[in-house]
Design an enzyme around this catalytic site. Structure first.
Site, PDB file in Angstrom:
ATOM      1  N   HIS A 129      16.422  20.504  26.675  1.00 23.08           N
ATOM      2  CA  HIS A 129      16.020  21.547  27.453  1.00 23.08           C
ATOM      3  C   HIS A 129      14.663  20.498  28.351  1.00 23.08           C
ATOM      4  O   HIS A 129      14.274  19.576  27.829  1.00 23.08           O
ATOM      5  CB  HIS A 129      15.427  22.850  27.020  1.00 23.08           C
ATOM      6  CG  HIS A 129      14.327  22.892  28.117  1.00 23.08           C
ATOM      7  ND1 HIS A 129      14.923  23.414  29.086  1.00 23.08           N
ATOM      8  CD2 HIS A 129      13.002  24.020  28.071  1.00 23.08           C
ATOM      9  CE1 HIS A 129      14.234  24.594  30.113  1.00 23.08           C
ATOM     10  NE2 HIS A 129      13.124  24.271  29.388  1.00 23.08           N
ATOM     11  N   ASN A 180      11.978  22.528  35.665  1.00 24.73           N
ATOM     12  CA  ASN A 180      12.530  22.832  34.882  1.00 24.73           C
ATOM     13  C   ASN A 180      13.745  23.773  34.955  1.00 24.73           C
ATOM     14  O   ASN A 180      13.597  25.253  36.253  1.00 24.73           O
ATOM     15  CB  ASN A 180      11.468  23.703  34.467  1.00 24.73           C
ATOM     16  CG  ASN A 180      11.585  24.538  32.886  1.00 24.73           C
ATOM     17  OD1 ASN A 180      12.805  25.607  32.739  1.00 24.73           O
ATOM     18  ND2 ASN A 180      10.714  25.324  32.137  1.00 24.73           N
ATOM     19  N   CYS A 203      14.379  30.060  28.273  1.00 24.16           N
ATOM     20  CA  CYS A 203      14.933  29.017  28.234  1.00 24.16           C
ATOM     21  C   CYS A 203      15.994  28.280  26.941  1.00 24.16           C
ATOM     22  O   CYS A 203      16.624  27.630  27.150  1.00 24.16           O
ATOM     23  CB  CYS A 203      14.278  27.377  28.172  1.00 24.16           C
ATOM     24  SG  CYS A 203      13.121  27.962  29.731  1.00 24.16           S
TER      25      CYS A 203
HETATM   26  N1  ACO Z   1      -1.221  19.562  40.680  1.00 22.72           N
HETATM   27  C1  ACO Z   1      -2.530  19.468  39.897  1.00 22.72           C
HETATM   28  N2  ACO Z   1      -3.221  20.087  39.231  1.00 22.72           N
HETATM   29  C2  ACO Z   1      -2.602  20.929  38.868  1.00 22.72           C
HETATM   30  C3  ACO Z   1      -1.360  21.779  38.376  1.00 22.72           C
HETATM   31  C4  ACO Z   1      -0.936  21.296  39.601  1.00 22.72           C
HETATM   32  N3  ACO Z   1       0.234  21.184  39.797  1.00 22.72           N
HETATM   33  N4  ACO Z   1      -1.238  22.340  37.887  1.00 22.72           N
HETATM   34  C5  ACO Z   1      -2.348  22.005  36.676  1.00 22.72           C
HETATM   35  N5  ACO Z   1      -3.397  21.620  37.084  1.00 22.72           N
HETATM   36  C6  ACO Z   1      -5.257  21.181  36.589  1.00 22.72           C
HETATM   37  C7  ACO Z   1      -5.505  22.190  35.998  1.00 22.72           C
HETATM   38  O1  ACO Z   1      -5.905  22.932  36.643  1.00 22.72           O
HETATM   39  C8  ACO Z   1      -6.236  21.308  35.251  1.00 22.72           C
HETATM   40  O2  ACO Z   1      -7.793  21.250  35.616  1.00 22.72           O
HETATM   41  P1  ACO Z   1      -8.886  21.336  34.682  1.00 22.72           P
HETATM   42  O3  ACO Z   1      -9.108  20.699  34.108  1.00 22.72           O
HETATM   43  O4  ACO Z   1      -9.440  21.010  36.084  1.00 22.72           O
HETATM   44  O5  ACO Z   1      -8.778  23.101  34.110  1.00 22.72           O
HETATM   45  C9  ACO Z   1      -5.717  20.321  35.006  1.00 22.72           C
HETATM   46  O6  ACO Z   1      -4.807  20.102  35.904  1.00 22.72           O
HETATM   47  C10 ACO Z   1      -4.965  19.602  32.956  1.00 22.72           C
HETATM   48  O7  ACO Z   1      -4.006  21.455  32.640  1.00 22.72           O
HETATM   49  P2  ACO Z   1      -3.867  21.303  31.912  1.00 22.72           P
HETATM   50  O8  ACO Z   1      -3.017  22.355  31.939  1.00 22.72           O
HETATM   51  O9  ACO Z   1      -4.385  20.440  31.023  1.00 22.72           O
HETATM   52  O10 ACO Z   1      -2.338  19.763  31.634  1.00 22.72           O
HETATM   53  P3  ACO Z   1      -0.964  19.439  31.051  1.00 22.72           P
HETATM   54  O11 ACO Z   1      -1.868  17.700  30.500  1.00 22.72           O
HETATM   55  O12 ACO Z   1      -0.817  20.876  29.835  1.00 22.72           O
HETATM   56  O13 ACO Z   1       0.392  20.109  31.351  1.00 22.72           O
HETATM   57  C11 ACO Z   1       1.630  21.607  31.902  1.00 22.72           C
HETATM   58  C12 ACO Z   1       0.542  20.607  32.308  1.00 22.72           C
HETATM   59  C13 ACO Z   1       2.946  20.764  32.682  1.00 22.72           C
HETATM   60  C14 ACO Z   1       2.426  22.864  32.405  1.00 22.72           C
HETATM   61  C15 ACO Z   1       1.842  21.461  30.653  1.00 22.72           C
HETATM   62  O14 ACO Z   1       1.274  21.641  29.834  1.00 22.72           O
HETATM   63  C16 ACO Z   1       3.676  21.593  30.105  1.00 22.72           C
HETATM   64  O15 ACO Z   1       4.978  21.014  30.552  1.00 22.72           O
HETATM   65  N6  ACO Z   1       3.670  22.698  30.350  1.00 22.72           N
HETATM   66  C17 ACO Z   1       5.117  23.346  29.088  1.00 22.72           C
HETATM   67  C18 ACO Z   1       5.374  24.219  30.002  1.00 22.72           C
HETATM   68  C19 ACO Z   1       6.705  24.929  29.536  1.00 22.72           C
HETATM   69  O16 ACO Z   1       7.443  24.150  29.416  1.00 22.72           O
HETATM   70  N7  ACO Z   1       7.235  25.825  30.415  1.00 22.72           N
HETATM   71  C20 ACO Z   1       8.762  26.227  30.067  1.00 22.72           C
HETATM   72  C21 ACO Z   1       8.730  27.136  29.223  1.00 22.72           C
HETATM   73  S1  ACO Z   1      10.445  26.921  29.348  1.00 22.72           S
HETATM   74  C22 ACO Z   1      11.037  28.921  30.172  1.00 22.72           C
HETATM   75  O17 ACO Z   1      11.388  29.810  29.437  1.00 22.72           O
HETATM   76  C23 ACO Z   1      10.772  29.619  31.564  1.00 22.72           C
END
Ligand code: ACO
Length: 338
Positions: free
Chosen positions: A257, A287, A117
């Site tokens: 981003h 994203n 990204c």
């Molecule tokens: N719907 C419902 N529940 C979900 C979903 C979903 N789509 N996805 C995950 N959960 C659940 C998980 O299983 C977890 O459940 P558990 O506690 O029973 O295990 C719970 O929600 C919480 O998960 P977390 O990972 O703690 O949630 P978090 O608040 O960290 O949010 C997220 C997750 C949105 C992915 C966040 O970590 C994030 O934005 N990370 C950065 C991702 C990013 O920017 N990636 C791109 C990089 S750039 C590139 O080069 C492509």
């Protein structure tokens, strides 16, 4: 690093997203998720998705043609095409070569750039060097992705986050004192495991087994990437501002981003910028990886949120892990034909 000598800046901007949208409601029927979870954790409401058979070079070429029109530059004036992408049409030839053929930029050199990204900002900095040295005059830098084609639609942790699209800019000379003032590029390869496609490369060539184990899809440790992003976005933007001889008080517009509204808000907080100065469209596109900054730039211009003499900061983070920031004193002639 501070950028000196002649002014090199963006002289044309264009973007393109596929027509089909996929809402959070639509996703509720694909994986176990909810609109409420996706909006509250990410800020995303919908994303655009390509039709079957449409590839990254198709989106990239549309965006490039729009940027050329905006710049008042013809394709045969382009010296170099850089496509930043994590979703090339094929491993080779490069997507940049496919775009060169599609838009008939016959004299342009062409290559792809892989920085996740952060790719668009990496591409801007790379392209600007060729103009700074006097080797080239006009360069297309494109961020383009069809992430929907590499997502595991069984994995709710990732499939709700991404979308498809492309953004392009034409780089050229601008008056001295304008254009790119300072940059910050970085990488931490020790975090490569956090965001990857395990199979399909030389380490784990594609086999029927790798496909059945779903190893050719994007895998992410969301929480690790989140922590990295929150730390690096603010730090990198501050470094690029320092290198420009500026501070966050000088910033008129931040184009981060677009991965997650909470990450964007934390970067704004670190820079002590009110959200009115921050471009946000993650709600509409999700994203779009390397495409997200140029798509947001195009929208900022269309909404008159960026004007000549403004200081704008681009800041990205992504797979690698990588980060990239670029500070620009904005100057663009209006070449739009009415
Ligand atoms: N719907 C419902 N529940 C979900 C979903 C979903 N789509 N996805 C995950 N959960 C659940 C998980 O299983 C977890 O459940 P558990 O506690 O029973 O295990 C719970 O929600 C919480 O998960 P977390 O990972 O703690 O949630 P978090 O608040 O960290 O949010 C997220 C997750 C949105 C992915 C966040 O970590 C994030 O934005 N990370 C950065 C991702 C990013 O920017 N990636 C791109 C990089 S750039 C590139 O080069 C492509």
């Amino acid at each position: 690093m501070q950028v000196k000598n002649k002014g090199v800046g963006i002289i044309g901007v264009g973007s393109y997203v596929p027509e089909k949208t996929l809402t959070n409601k639509d996703l509720e029927s694909i994986v176990e998720t909810s609109d409420e979870w996706i909006v509250s954790r990410t800020g995303i409401k919908e994303r655009h998705i390509v039709a079957p058979g449409v590839a990254t070079s198709d989106l990239a070429a549309y965006a490039a043609e729009r940027a050329l029109l905006d710049a008042g530059v013809s394709a045969d004036e382009i010296d170099l095409i850089i496509v930043a992408t994590a979703t090339p049409d094929m491993l080779f030839p490069s997507t940049a070569c496919l775009v060169q053929d599609k838009i008939k930029a016959s004299k342009a050199a062409a290559f792809d750039l892989s920085a996740g990204c952060s790719g668009f900002a990496y591409g801007l900095v790379t392209g600007s060097q060729f103009i700074q040295t006097g080797l080239y005059n006009k360069i297309l830098v494109i961020g383009a992705e069809t992430l929907s084609t590499i997502l595991d639609w069984n994995d709710r942790n990732t499939c709700v986050l991404f979308g498809d699209g492309a953004g392009a800019v034409v780089l050229g000379e601008v008056p001295a004192g304008y254009g790119i003032l300072g940059i910050d590029l970085g990488a931490d390869g020790s975090g490569g495991e956090f965001l990857k496609i395990p199979a399909g490369g030389s380490r784990l060539p594609a086999t029927s087994e790798s496909v059945s184990q779903r190893l050719h899809y994007l895998q992410m440790s969301g929480n690790d990437v989140f922590k990295f992003a929150v730390k690096v976005m603010g730090e990198s933007a501050v470094k690029a501002l320092d290198n420009s001889g500026l501070s966050s008080a000088d910033v008129d517009c931040l184009i981060p981003h677009q991965a997650n509204i909470r990450i964007i808000q934390s970067a704004a907080k670190r820079l002590k910028l009110p959200m009115e100065k921050v471009i946000v469209n993650v709600d509409k596109y999700g994203n779009t990886s390397a495409a997200s900054i140029p798509i947001a730039l195009n929208e900022a211009l269309q909404d008159n949120k960026l004007k000549n003499d403004d200081v704008v900061v681009f800041v990205g983070f992504g797979a690698g892990l990588t980060w990239a920031s670029c500070v620009i004193k904005w100057y663009k002639e209006d070449k739009t034909v009415v």
